[in-house]
Motif scaffolding. Structure first.
Motif: not given
Length: 207
Positions: A21-28, A109-110, A113, A117
């Protein structure tokens, strides 16, 4: 930025999901919890946008109970089930508890994500196998009856009163009424006679 709380009793699973998840710019990932109790506390403390909840959490509060507790305290909280279990009963219980989505741990993964979202946007997202199972249940709600509810439904066709049902099943009349309410809801009927008709139709189709 979408904040996420991970609730899973396996450290390796949490670590892998956090990295993903942290690899995505909008997820933390803002917090992790290994038990249902700690998950409920973390949800209140951090107020994440999305909670990723496993169902089997070892001893103590399970995922279903944790979801229900989180939703009681934070009614608008988005909770996604993330588990290896895809049984009918788990699915129904999770949705009843307030889960917005149901993902299997073998999801790509998709899909994960998109589910996170989507949950923030108020959308319900489920893994394809789970969605297919839920669609089937919507078409055949009688198949989601518990063993006790099915037993009570069968006795209804004998014309037993609530008092007689309670004596036959060795449960209180209040419990009988609770079971009847669940049966009515699952069969989408509003009366005892309609439930009996549904039961007779059900048995007729099986023969």
């Amino acid at each position: 930025m979408i904040s996420v709380l991970l609730v899973d009793d396996h450290l390796v699973v949490r670590a892998g999901l956090k990295s993903l998840l942290d690899s995505q710019p909008d997820l933390r990932v803002v917090a992790e919890a290994a038990t249902g109790e700690l998950g409920v506390e973390a949800a209140q403390l951090h107020g994440p946008d999305v909670v990723m909840m496993d169902l089997a959490l070892g001893a103590g509060m399970d995922g279903i109970a944790a979801i229900a507790q989180i939703r009681r305290v934070r009614p608008a909280q988005a909770v996604l089930v993330f588990t290896t279990y895809d049984s009918d009963s788990d699915l129904v219980r999770a949705v009843d508890a307030g889960a917005m989505g149901y993902l299997l741990k073998d999801s790509v993964p998709e899909e994960i994500f998109a589910a996170i979202r989507g949950a923030v946007a108020g959308l319900s997202v489920m893994s394809p196998p789970v969605a297919s199972r839920l669609f089937h249940q919507m078409q055949h709600p009688e198949e989601t009856l518990t063993a006790r509810e099915a037993e009570l439904l069968a006795l209804l066709t004998q014309g037993l009163s609530n008092r007689e049902l309670s004596k036959r099943l060795l449960i209180s009349e209040a419990t009988v009424k609770t079971h009847l309410a669940h049966i009515y809801a699952k069969l989408d009927v509003e009366s005892r006679s309609a439930a009996v008709a549904a039961a007779i139709g059900r048995n007729g189709m099986r023969h």
